[in-house]
Design an enzyme around this catalytic site. Structure first.
Site, short mmCIF file in Angstrom:
data_model
loop_
_atom_site.label_atom_id
_atom_site.label_comp_id
_atom_site.label_asym_id
_atom_site.label_seq_id
_atom_site.Cartn_x
_atom_site.Cartn_y
_atom_site.Cartn_z
N HIS A 213 0.70 -1.17 0.05
CA HIS A 213 -0.07 0.13 -0.12
C HIS A 213 0.81 1.28 -0.10
CE1 HIS A 213 -4.27 1.34 0.17
NE2 HIS A 213 -3.70 2.37 0.84
N ARG A 320 -11.60 5.36 -1.33
CA ARG A 320 -11.08 4.50 -0.17
C ARG A 320 -11.34 4.87 1.14
NH1 ARG A 320 -6.51 4.04 -3.85
NH2 ARG A 320 -6.08 2.05 -4.79
N ARG A 357 -16.26 2.78 -1.51
CA ARG A 357 -15.85 1.55 -1.13
C ARG A 357 -16.07 1.66 0.58
NH1 ARG A 357 -10.56 -1.17 -2.31
NH2 ARG A 357 -9.71 0.11 -0.64
N GLU A 456 -12.29 -9.43 -6.27
CA GLU A 456 -10.84 -9.41 -5.74
C GLU A 456 -10.31 -10.88 -5.38
OE1 GLU A 456 -10.19 -6.29 -3.21
OE2 GLU A 456 -12.10 -6.70 -2.28
N ASN A 479 -5.06 -5.68 -7.53
CA ASN A 479 -4.23 -5.99 -6.59
C ASN A 479 -4.09 -7.00 -5.71
OD1 ASN A 479 -3.45 -3.47 -7.56
ND2 ASN A 479 -4.12 -2.10 -5.61
N ASP A 480 -5.33 -7.41 -4.96
CA ASP A 480 -5.81 -8.48 -4.22
C ASP A 480 -6.06 -9.61 -5.13
OD1 ASP A 480 -5.16 -7.73 -1.67
OD2 ASP A 480 -7.35 -6.90 -1.32
N ARG A 490 1.67 -9.35 -1.33
CA ARG A 490 2.23 -8.18 -2.33
C ARG A 490 3.10 -7.09 -1.55
NH1 ARG A 490 -1.88 -3.94 -2.57
NH2 ARG A 490 -3.68 -4.58 -1.18
N CYS A 527 -10.07 -1.41 -10.94
CA CYS A 527 -9.76 -0.14 -9.96
C CYS A 527 -8.49 -0.35 -9.59
CB CYS A 527 -10.83 0.06 -8.93
SG CYS A 527 -11.06 -1.33 -7.91
#
Length: 589
Positions: A213, A320, A357, A456, A479-480, A490, A527
């Site tokens: 992140h 977020r 989200r 995800e 990403n996930d 990650r 996204c």
């Protein structure tokens, strides 16, 4: 002496500036800038902390003096004498005053910075006994920090905008002549949030992966960054000249004039390229064959809406919301505070849609309150995102009500993260309805929202029919999805080389999700970081994706790729890439 440290490139560009070392401490230390009129108060906080610890040690010395040698050996009294001497050391005190006065660091940051400077001096001492006094210095500083932790800083109560200086203000400030770059062992999302839109031109961390992140936020801030540069924080000294090459993943320490000139030229070239891209801001994102493409922005805070508009975003594809919950020291935002934050974002986008989200905390974005900040062996697979929300329905309902209220001020989409089970879908939809009824019963204005789900988890991608039956739209969180599909952490640099967005399994899950949504007339977006990666823009267009959500800083570069692409011709090529054993090889052609 010039030397370089290699890591992972995570945010492109070149930064040149003085090093600011963020020393790690067993006491949590806040790092923020103060205003000039707060200098005296911050110096007083350090002085009061020092005086309190001095008084504590003197009380201990008095107590020890009344004990026998068995109860209080001579070594203990000698240790207290050393600590008292260090507390009264002029170099410690004057150094802390320097960082507060000249750099406008808050008191805790100034103390840990001076601790780092003095620790390096102890490390260089030839006498072994003196070298070992470094540990005493650290203990003394920690005692002051622990005292100060119980005394709130007036500067900490100021609004974030009031305690940050922009790059332009920095350059105009006589007290700071050059840009600064952060060198740290690691930076938490909360740290990054503090430094957003601040004076820092770039950063380097010892640990982290390309899609940790910290790296993602660096890209959103559009500042050069290198992570996974092992030992960087130990090799760099406070105020060293540093070059960060975000393209190559290299940090250069104490560069020669020739190297400085070379990177200065490269830095100016990057600025010229950004200027050329800026001319595309008002150009519609339409492919050569007339396909309209929606380019949306990912944001962390309501005020980020301004950057989204400046980049020409058609809306917010991912707000977020978890960043509203971070760094609160257990005081989570209540419904009214959340509502005002979401409302600012909605109104800030001036009629463009905002997708909010629900909080996705856990893994690399923990909360710091005792209830949700528990340590888990594998937080990425633990109680996070919707799992945490469903486990704490009171907090979840509060957030849902705030989002529904914000929808009265403009178009809002509600996005649910990390769903995998039909039972979770049913519970979530029931709670959304409960929140709506609560507002109706209270007579509180609220608006309609479109409901969406994040894809995800591979399990979700394999039961898309269930998701499409219940939701208005889907958003692919690459990403996930990559992390869970390939069993890769990650944030772990030791396996970062295995994190592969172009792995055939990942591409097939993405392609199938886009295809099924298009077949059923449901909107779908990407996204995750893939959306802002210009090397895969043509591939995603060929797969049928027409909605990309990324950090505002990436929008114009992606738009340039869209304007150059023929989506119809790309379709057959994209199918070949997805079916290939080595997609990366085909993509490079």
């Amino acid at each position: 002496m010039t030397f370089s440290v290699h890591g992972l490139p995570v945010a492109r560009g070149v930064a040149i500036g003085r090093a600011v070392l963020m020393a790690s401490s067993r006491v949590d230390v806040a790092h923020y800038f103060i205003e000039p009129d707060q200098i005296a108060a911050e110096i007083a906080r350090v002085r009061d902390g020092r005086n309190a610890v001095v008084e504590e040690i003197r009380r201990l010395q008095h107590t020890i003096a009344q004990m026998g040698p068995k109860e209080a050996p001579h070594e203990l009294a000698a240790l207290l004498d050393v600590h008292l001497m260090l507390l009264q050391d002029e170099e410690l005190i004057s150094g802390v005053k320097h960082w507060i006065t000249d750099r406008l660091y808050n008191a805790e940051w100034a103390l840990t910075t001076q601790l780092e400077v003095l620790s390096r001096q102890f490390d260089e001492m030839e006498d072994e006994y003196l070298r070992e006094r470094k540990a005493d210095l650290e203990q003394v500083a920690e005692r002051i920090l622990r005292y100060m932790k119980g005394v709130a800083s007036p500067a900490a109560q100021a609004s974030p905008a009031a305690r940050r200086k922009t790059q332009q203000e920095l350059l105009l400030d006589d007290s700071v002549d050059v840009p600064l770059v952060i060198i740290a062992h690691d930076l938490s999302p909360a740290d990054m949030l503090q430094f957003k839109q601040s004076v820092f031109a770039g950063f380097v961390t010892d640990v982290g992966g390309r899609n940790s992140h910290t790296a993602i936020v660096a890209r959103s801030m559009d500042i050069p960054a290198v992570v996974g540069a092992r030992g960087a924080s130990q090799l760099v000294r406070q105020d060293d000249w540093i070059i960060i090459d975000g393209d190559a993943g290299v940090m250069i320490v104490d560069p020669s004039p020739i190297i400085l000139a070379e990177y200065g030229f490269k830095q100016r070239q990057g600025e010229l390229e950004r200027g050329r891209l800026a001319r595309l801001r008002h150009t519609p994102a339409i492919t050569l064959d007339g396909q309209k493409v929606e380019l949306l922005a990912n944001i962390e805070l309501p005020d980020d809406a301004r950057a989204a508009l400046e980049a020409g975003a058609a809306g917010v594809g991912l707000f977020r919301s978890e960043f509203l919950f971070m760094g609160r020291r257990g005081q989570l935002p209540q419904e009214e505070e959340q509502y005002q934050a979401y409302r600012r974002a909605v109104e800030g986008m001036q009629g463009r849609p905002v997708t909010i989200r629900t909080m996705d905390v856990g893994a690399d974005k923990p909360l710091d309150d005792g209830l949700r900040g528990e340590t888990h062996l594998n937080p990425a697979l633990g109680l996070r995102a919707i799992r945490l929300s469903l486990a704490d329905p009171g907090t979840f309902l509060m957030q849902l009500r705030a989002i529904l209220r914000a929808a009265a001020h403009g178009p809002v989409n509600l996005l649910i993260p990390m769903l995998a089970h039909a039972s979770e879908i049913r519970q979530t939809l029931a709670l959304v309805e409960t929140a709506r009824r609560d507002l109706e019963r209270r007579g509180v204005p609220h608006g309609p929202v479109k409901l969406g789900a994040m894809i995800e988890i591979p399990a979700a991608a394999l039961i898309l029919k269930t998701f499409l039956k219940h939701f208005d739209f889907l958003s692919i969180g690459t990403n996930d999805l990559i992390q869970y599909t390939l069993a890769i952490d990650r944030a772990d640099e030791s396996v970062a080389h295995l994190y592969d967005p172009l792995h055939p399994a990942v591409l097939r899950l993405v392609a199938e999700t886009i295809a099924q949504c298009n077949a059923q007339g449901k909107s779908v977006s990407v996204c995750g970081e893939m959306a802002g990666d210009t090397t895969v823009t043509r591939l995603l267009l060929g797969l049928g994706l027409r909605s990309f959500s990324m950090h505002p800083a990436q929008i114009l570069a992606v738009k340039q790729e869209v304007l150059r692409a023929d989506a119809t011709r790309l379709a057959s090529w994209a199918k070949q890439v997805v079916e290939a054993e080595d997609p990366a090889a085909l993509l490079a052609r």
